[in-house]
Enzyme design. Structure first.
Site, mmCIF file in Angstrom:
data_model
loop_
_atom_site.group_PDB
_atom_site.id
_atom_site.type_symbol
_atom_site.label_atom_id
_atom_site.label_comp_id
_atom_site.label_asym_id
_atom_site.label_seq_id
_atom_site.Cartn_x
_atom_site.Cartn_y
_atom_site.Cartn_z
ATOM 1 N N LYS A 22 4.996 6.339 1.704
ATOM 2 C CA LYS A 22 4.286 6.101 0.434
ATOM 3 C C LYS A 22 2.785 6.011 0.677
ATOM 4 C CE LYS A 22 4.116 1.683 -1.233
ATOM 5 N NZ LYS A 22 2.733 1.218 -1.355
ATOM 6 N N ASN A 23 2.411 5.245 1.698
ATOM 7 C CA ASN A 23 0.977 4.988 1.890
ATOM 8 C C ASN A 23 0.235 6.151 2.550
ATOM 9 O OD1 ASN A 23 1.398 2.616 0.603
ATOM 10 N ND2 ASN A 23 1.301 1.325 2.445
ATOM 11 N N CYS A 116 -2.974 -7.834 -8.278
ATOM 12 C CA CYS A 116 -1.548 -7.558 -8.207
ATOM 13 C C CYS A 116 -0.839 -8.781 -7.698
ATOM 14 C CB CYS A 116 -1.268 -6.312 -7.380
ATOM 15 S SG CYS A 116 -1.391 -6.581 -5.661
ATOM 16 N N ARG A 121 -7.022 -8.624 -4.700
ATOM 17 C CA ARG A 121 -7.283 -7.231 -4.290
ATOM 18 C C ARG A 121 -8.551 -6.618 -4.906
ATOM 19 N NH1 ARG A 121 -1.786 -4.023 -3.416
ATOM 20 N NH2 ARG A 121 -3.048 -3.071 -1.806
ATOM 21 N N ASP A 305 2.642 -5.562 5.642
ATOM 22 C CA ASP A 305 3.719 -4.994 4.820
ATOM 23 C C ASP A 305 5.117 -5.230 5.415
ATOM 24 O OD1 ASP A 305 1.762 -4.162 3.121
ATOM 25 O OD2 ASP A 305 1.752 -2.076 3.783
ATOM 26 N N ARG A 397 9.129 0.765 -5.886
ATOM 27 C CA ARG A 397 7.785 1.312 -5.654
ATOM 28 C C ARG A 397 7.646 1.845 -4.220
ATOM 29 N NH1 ARG A 397 3.877 -2.878 -5.914
ATOM 30 N NH2 ARG A 397 2.626 -1.147 -5.230
HETATM 31 N N1 EPU Z 1 -10.270 -5.864 0.368
HETATM 32 C C1 EPU Z 1 -11.403 -6.391 -0.193
HETATM 33 N N2 EPU Z 1 -12.257 -5.535 -0.834
HETATM 34 C C2 EPU Z 1 -11.999 -4.202 -0.930
HETATM 35 C C3 EPU Z 1 -10.850 -3.660 -0.338
HETATM 36 C C4 EPU Z 1 -9.981 -4.532 0.308
HETATM 37 O O1 EPU Z 1 -11.645 -7.585 -0.134
HETATM 38 O O2 EPU Z 1 -12.832 -3.484 -1.520
HETATM 39 C C5 EPU Z 1 -9.323 -6.770 1.035
HETATM 40 C C6 EPU Z 1 -7.983 -6.762 0.295
HETATM 41 O O3 EPU Z 1 -7.998 -7.670 -0.797
HETATM 42 C C7 EPU Z 1 -7.019 -7.176 1.366
HETATM 43 C C8 EPU Z 1 -7.642 -6.542 2.635
HETATM 44 O O4 EPU Z 1 -9.003 -6.273 2.320
HETATM 45 O O5 EPU Z 1 -7.044 -8.562 1.517
HETATM 46 C C9 EPU Z 1 -6.963 -5.266 3.077
HETATM 47 O O6 EPU Z 1 -7.065 -4.283 2.064
HETATM 48 P P1 EPU Z 1 -7.051 -2.735 2.371
HETATM 49 O O7 EPU Z 1 -8.140 -2.105 1.586
HETATM 50 O O8 EPU Z 1 -7.003 -2.519 3.830
HETATM 51 O O9 EPU Z 1 -5.662 -2.328 1.747
HETATM 52 P P2 EPU Z 1 -5.328 -1.231 0.656
HETATM 53 O O10 EPU Z 1 -5.933 0.062 1.010
HETATM 54 O O11 EPU Z 1 -5.585 -1.786 -0.696
HETATM 55 C C10 EPU Z 1 -3.187 -0.443 1.945
HETATM 56 C C11 EPU Z 1 -1.741 -0.303 1.608
HETATM 57 C C12 EPU Z 1 -1.126 -1.672 1.413
HETATM 58 C C13 EPU Z 1 -1.298 -2.452 2.722
HETATM 59 C C14 EPU Z 1 -2.772 -2.516 3.118
HETATM 60 C C15 EPU Z 1 -3.015 -3.184 4.452
HETATM 61 C C16 EPU Z 1 -1.727 1.794 0.423
HETATM 62 C C17 EPU Z 1 -1.464 2.525 -0.831
HETATM 63 N N3 EPU Z 1 -1.612 0.465 0.381
HETATM 64 O O12 EPU Z 1 -3.761 -1.141 0.832
HETATM 65 O O13 EPU Z 1 0.266 -1.458 1.173
HETATM 66 O O14 EPU Z 1 -0.800 -3.761 2.558
HETATM 67 O O15 EPU Z 1 -3.321 -1.181 3.161
HETATM 68 O O16 EPU Z 1 -2.317 -2.547 5.453
HETATM 69 O O17 EPU Z 1 -2.006 2.395 1.463
HETATM 70 C C18 EPU Z 1 2.424 -1.990 0.444
HETATM 71 O O18 EPU Z 1 2.769 -0.839 0.768
HETATM 72 O O19 EPU Z 1 3.248 -2.903 0.158
HETATM 73 C C19 EPU Z 1 1.003 -2.320 0.407
HETATM 74 C C20 EPU Z 1 0.514 -3.361 -0.274
#
Ligand code: EPU
Length: 418
Positions: A22-23, A116, A121, A305, A397
């Site tokens: 998915k990711n 969420c 986030r 995750d 999801r």
């Molecule tokens: N964060 C910020 N500001 C930002 C972006 C992120 O503070 O602008 C914080 C987030 O709130 C979080 C941390 O940084 O506490 C990590 O966020 P990151 O941006 O790395 O995650 P993401 O890109 O939003 C992806 C996966 C998530 C997974 C995380 C960490 C996808 C679609 N989603 O999210 O997947 O938990 O990386 O590995 O790639 C899941 O599949 O259940 C899921 C939540």
């Protein structure tokens, strides 16, 4: 309303093909709008999040057609650069479209993605990174409005290795004249996969998988056919399930190297994990030792995750375990439900202290998020008696059909539709 009905206590056995991630699929789908050339994606797992992302692409004028599990995307006639809130509410990853839309159209307007169930986030890092590339950003009436007419290649230092920010910036930079370097990047395998996809459409990206990614702008693109990597979180969930329930399963089409942090913990608990090249085999007698400390970290650390799933496992191991969640502030919601099944858990801020119990008991529980829901299914599989898990749309999801997968692995589980 759909629920899962589980009769616990069976050992797992058999083999299963692991689906595409998915990711990995979500940013790749977003990236398909960068050029006007056709993109053929193979073995697309139709997770509900993925299907929403396809709908968003269609709303932007991309033609999308499934032939079995092959997805053919024709972005030639894409015209819109506005992603409405009816979509951003459903798929947080719609924020990944900022980079591709800026790249293709020079501007983008996306409804602010909501918080969420696993925490607030924010997207401040995405915004800061795009601003470093010269994008002018306004936040008005619930929309993020990006003007990229003065965008230029350059250097961006991320304050934190955010996965989505790294992906967005990679995609925003692919057409910029000159060289863009992103420092302190996230190193998740899905980022390397995005790099491989971008290069297959004609981009020049290198360094993904390390903390520095270099993008050289290109002007022309080409058609591509691409198969994303397997879902390491789905594979990890099933490895943990087998460790908990006992048995012997073979997961096909998944590489051990992406799950090293988990596999080390599973071995520490007493499970036997074999690396068979493109497959992984796990054997367990179900009598596990507690893992004293598990702390979530960006890759290659222990993945957030898989935190809820391994936490569920700790409830029935011998000894005490401390689980620390460093990425999301609300990723312990599963604990209230596990307490109803007889677990012994105390939460202090971002730390859960789990004293293993002899057994869990089946109960009616409610999934409040994707990975928490998966953790509850694992608890149900190992518990005495019957468990029902409600609100399983969260689980859908990120798991294609968790009940079909577990039935193939000898569990007794069925989906009940009201
Ligand atoms: N964060 C910020 N500001 C930002 C972006 C992120 O503070 O602008 C914080 C987030 O709130 C979080 C941390 O940084 O506490 C990590 O966020 P990151 O941006 O790395 O995650 P993401 O890109 O939003 C992806 C996966 C998530 C997974 C995380 C960490 C996808 C679609 N989603 O999210 O997947 O938990 O990386 O590995 O790639 C899941 O599949 O259940 C899921 C939540």
């Amino acid at each position: 309303m759909e629920t899962l009905f589980i009769k616990g206590g069976r050992k797992l056995g058999g083999e299963l093909d692991i689906v595409t991630a998915k990711n990995a699929l979500l940013p790749i789908l977003a990236g398909s709008i960068i050029s006007d050339k056709n993109v053929i994606l193979k073995k697309v797992a139709k997770f509900s999040d993925v299907m929403y992302m396809v709908k968003i692409l269609e709303s932007l004028g991309v033609e999308a057609k499934f032939e079995g599990d092959t997805l053919i995307l024709s972005p030639k006639h894409a015209y819109a650069h506005v992603v409405k809130d009816e979509y951003t509410k459903k798929v947080r990853s719609s924020v990944f479209l900022l980079g591709p839309l800026l790249s293709r159209f020079g501007n983008a307007k996306i409804a602010y993605p909501g918080g969420c169930n696993i925490g607030n986030r924010p997207i401040n890092l995405h915004i800061k990174g795009l601003e470093a590339l010269g994008v002018k950003i306004e936040e008005k009436h619930g929309y993020i409005i990006c003007d990229g007419k003065n965008m230029s290649a350059g250097e961006v230092h991320l304050d934190f290795p955010s996965v989505g920010t790294t992906e967005n910036l990679m995609m925003a930079s692919v057409r910029l004249k000159g060289v863009t370097t992103i420092y302190n990047c996230a190193r998740e395998p899905e980022i390397e996969d995005l790099q491989n996809f971008l290069n297959s459409i004609g981009c020049k990206v290198s360094g993904a998988g390390s903390s520095t990614i270099v993008i050289t702008g290109v002007e022309s693109f080409k058609d591509c056919e691409y198969q994303p990597i397997h879902d390491r979180i789905v594979a990890g969930t099933y490895l943990i399930a087998c460790a908990m329930c006992g048995g012997n399963i073979l997961l096909k089409g998944c590489e051990k190297k992406y799950n090293q942090a988990l596999i080390q913990k599973l071995k520490q608990s007493g499970a036997i994990v074999e690396d068979l090249g493109k497959d992984i085999e796990i054997k367990s007698n179900g009598k596990l030792k507690s893992i004293p400390s598990i702390e979530t970290q960006p890759y290659p650390g222990f993945p957030t995750d898989l935190q809820n799933q391994i936490l569920a496992m700790q409830t029935i191991t011998k000894g005490t375990s401390v689980v620390v969640e460093n990425l999301y502030e609300s990723r312990f919601k599963i604990c209230n439900e596990l307490l109803r099944m007889g677990a012994d858990i105390t939460i202090k801020d971002r730390m859960a202290i789990i004293n293993g119990v002899e057994r869990l008991y089946g109960a009616n529980v409610v999934a409040s998020d994707l990975r928490g829901g998966a953790g509850l299914v694992l608890a149900g599989l190992v518990a005495d008696g019957y468990t029902t898990v409600e609100d399983i749309y969260h689980i859908d999801r990120g798991y294609l059909s968790i009940e079909e997968d577990f039935c193939k692995l000898n569990a007794e589980i069925q989906r009940i539709r009201d």
